[in-house]
Design an enzyme around this catalytic site. Sequence first.
Site, mmCIF file in Angstrom:
data_model
loop_
_atom_site.group_PDB
_atom_site.id
_atom_site.type_symbol
_atom_site.label_atom_id
_atom_site.label_comp_id
_atom_site.label_asym_id
_atom_site.label_seq_id
_atom_site.Cartn_x
_atom_site.Cartn_y
_atom_site.Cartn_z
ATOM 1 C CG HIS A 72 -1.906 -1.166 1.196
ATOM 2 N ND1 HIS A 72 -3.258 -1.038 0.961
ATOM 3 C CD2 HIS A 72 -1.698 -2.493 1.383
ATOM 4 C CE1 HIS A 72 -3.836 -2.227 1.012
ATOM 5 N NE2 HIS A 72 -2.899 -3.136 1.264
ATOM 6 C CE1 TYR A 343 0.086 -5.217 7.495
ATOM 7 C CE2 TYR A 343 -1.297 -3.547 8.497
ATOM 8 C CZ TYR A 343 -1.134 -4.591 7.602
ATOM 9 O OH TYR A 343 -2.176 -4.979 6.812
HETATM 10 C C1 HEM Z 1 -0.463 -11.815 6.416
HETATM 11 C C2 HEM Z 1 -1.215 -10.952 5.760
HETATM 12 C C3 HEM Z 1 -0.779 -9.535 5.462
HETATM 13 C C4 HEM Z 1 0.489 -8.997 5.374
HETATM 14 C C5 HEM Z 1 1.822 -9.697 5.546
HETATM 15 C C6 HEM Z 1 0.344 -7.596 5.075
HETATM 16 C C7 HEM Z 1 1.382 -6.704 4.910
HETATM 17 C C8 HEM Z 1 1.268 -5.337 4.857
HETATM 18 C C9 HEM Z 1 2.355 -4.384 4.982
HETATM 19 C C10 HEM Z 1 3.823 -4.741 5.140
HETATM 20 C C11 HEM Z 1 1.854 -3.132 4.928
HETATM 21 C C12 HEM Z 1 2.613 -1.807 5.048
HETATM 22 C C13 HEM Z 1 2.600 -1.397 6.535
HETATM 23 C C14 HEM Z 1 3.368 -0.113 6.831
HETATM 24 O O1 HEM Z 1 4.531 0.039 6.435
HETATM 25 O O2 HEM Z 1 2.785 0.767 7.528
HETATM 26 C C15 HEM Z 1 0.422 -3.289 4.745
HETATM 27 C C16 HEM Z 1 -0.446 -2.260 4.638
HETATM 28 C C17 HEM Z 1 -1.803 -2.425 4.600
HETATM 29 N N1 HEM Z 1 -2.505 -3.611 4.663
HETATM 30 FE FE1 HEM Z 1 -1.771 -5.431 4.830
HETATM 31 N N2 HEM Z 1 -0.996 -7.292 4.998
HETATM 32 C C18 HEM Z 1 -1.701 -8.460 5.238
HETATM 33 C C19 HEM Z 1 -3.064 -8.602 5.281
HETATM 34 C C20 HEM Z 1 -3.953 -7.582 5.156
HETATM 35 C C21 HEM Z 1 -5.386 -7.711 5.272
HETATM 36 C C22 HEM Z 1 -6.159 -8.984 5.612
HETATM 37 C C23 HEM Z 1 -5.901 -6.464 5.064
HETATM 38 C C24 HEM Z 1 -7.326 -6.006 5.057
HETATM 39 C C25 HEM Z 1 -8.175 -6.274 5.973
HETATM 40 C C26 HEM Z 1 -4.797 -5.543 4.863
HETATM 41 C C27 HEM Z 1 -4.901 -4.200 4.677
HETATM 42 C C28 HEM Z 1 -3.858 -3.306 4.630
HETATM 43 C C29 HEM Z 1 -4.013 -1.877 4.511
HETATM 44 C C30 HEM Z 1 -5.327 -1.121 4.443
HETATM 45 C C31 HEM Z 1 -2.732 -1.328 4.499
HETATM 46 C C32 HEM Z 1 -2.360 0.133 4.326
HETATM 47 C C33 HEM Z 1 -2.308 0.829 5.645
HETATM 48 C C34 HEM Z 1 -1.808 2.235 5.409
HETATM 49 O O3 HEM Z 1 -2.400 2.966 4.594
HETATM 50 O O4 HEM Z 1 -0.817 2.559 6.059
HETATM 51 N N3 HEM Z 1 -3.630 -6.257 4.922
HETATM 52 N N4 HEM Z 1 0.099 -4.631 4.703
#
Ligand code: HEM
Length: 370
Positions: A72, A343
């Site tokens: 993202h 995260y």
């Molecule tokens: C094991 C499963 C998942 C992994 C490894 C993962 C990994 C990540 C990582 C590394 C980030 C960046 C975080 C940062 O640097 O602040 C991220 C952002 C995000 N993820 Fe995931 N994610 C997973 C599952 C999900 C699921 C299930 C959802 C939805 C319900 C989701 C929604 C989001 C959203 C909305 C962001 C953006 C947050 C922002 O705008 O800072 N993710 N994810």
Amino acid sequence: MTLLNDLTGAPPGTTTRALLLRLSTIGAVLAGSVGAFAYAGGWLSPATLTPAHVIDRFEQVNGPHPGFRRNHAKGLCVAGRFVANGAGARLSKANVFAANRVTPVEGRVALAGGQPYAADALATVRSLALRFRLPGGEEWRTGMNNIPVFPVRTPEAFYEQLLAAKPDPATGKPDPERLKSFFANHPKSAKAAALIKARTITSGFADSTFWGLNAFRFVAADGSATPVRWAFVPEMQATPETAARSAMTDKNYLFDDLIAQLRHGPRRWQLIATLGQPSDATDDATLPWPAGRETVDTGTLTLTNAVPEEAGNCRDINFDPLVLPDGIAPSDDPLLSARSAAYSRSFTRRAGEAKSASAVSEMTTQGAGL
Ligand code: HEM
């Protein structure tokens, strides 16, 4: 004996045997906590999946983009408030649901994927992440996507899928054979992918529904717990996205639209909680809950303004899904702790790196008249 009493917090007069027992219990608790941290950090199990492996794989697939989120990566900061209508208060004692409570909210809209300068496109998953600031320093952080189910059930499947979906440099698309073999090994993901593909993609952020996807538990004042999944449903009539629009030359058309819309007035979403029944899986985000489950409209999110990512605003928030207020608790979904750990690792890496301007920059927002 006094020292032992001080160390263990035991009242004077406690026998040596009782004190030693107390000490060994404290030792066991400490060892357990240290062990849990070590486990979360992956130090105890080099062969198993760790948060560092997951973030390394994002970097392997997307290339290095210092200073940006590893997923993202392209986003815009938003802010507003949540006003509770009181209907959620019977389910959760969280202050955010108390009738007429106004909770300030900061957030981020973004596109899934690790490319911070990718052009906006029809099928790219859109996200909304929010931080609610409750009284007494409590916070509720949540990140949601505009898809009805998540493509994988476990962190291991997520890790495999990242590589399976890596674009082939020759074609710019994932290798079909590799994808086929991933889905053959993960039939739940194949079913979820079909549901995701069948969704109606709307024209922008403002008319998108954002689903929390993971199950949580609302805990009421009397201690009763209810499994829930939440979604933010737009007030705005949803208009389907057209291929012509997503072929527009403005690479930031989705973000620019939202900026322009907010300039003319706020945009609103209802926070709808869907209540699970005992037969509904809370540990499998690939599965939708059966249609017809009770839903509760708990209040209105109003977004009033948008600003580009910069030091100190949403750029520096970790939308960790396990930052929850009293009254909202995690479920047994294995993605939750994996998300929290990944995260944190992504945040730690990007926090220590030099920053470049976001694609949705000052220029874009000034152009849109903000
Ligand atoms: C094991 C499963 C998942 C992994 C490894 C993962 C990994 C990540 C990582 C590394 C980030 C960046 C975080 C940062 O640097 O602040 C991220 C952002 C995000 N993820 Fe995931 N994610 C997973 C599952 C999900 C699921 C299930 C959802 C939805 C319900 C989701 C929604 C989001 C959203 C909305 C962001 C953006 C947050 C922002 O705008 O800072 N993710 N994810």
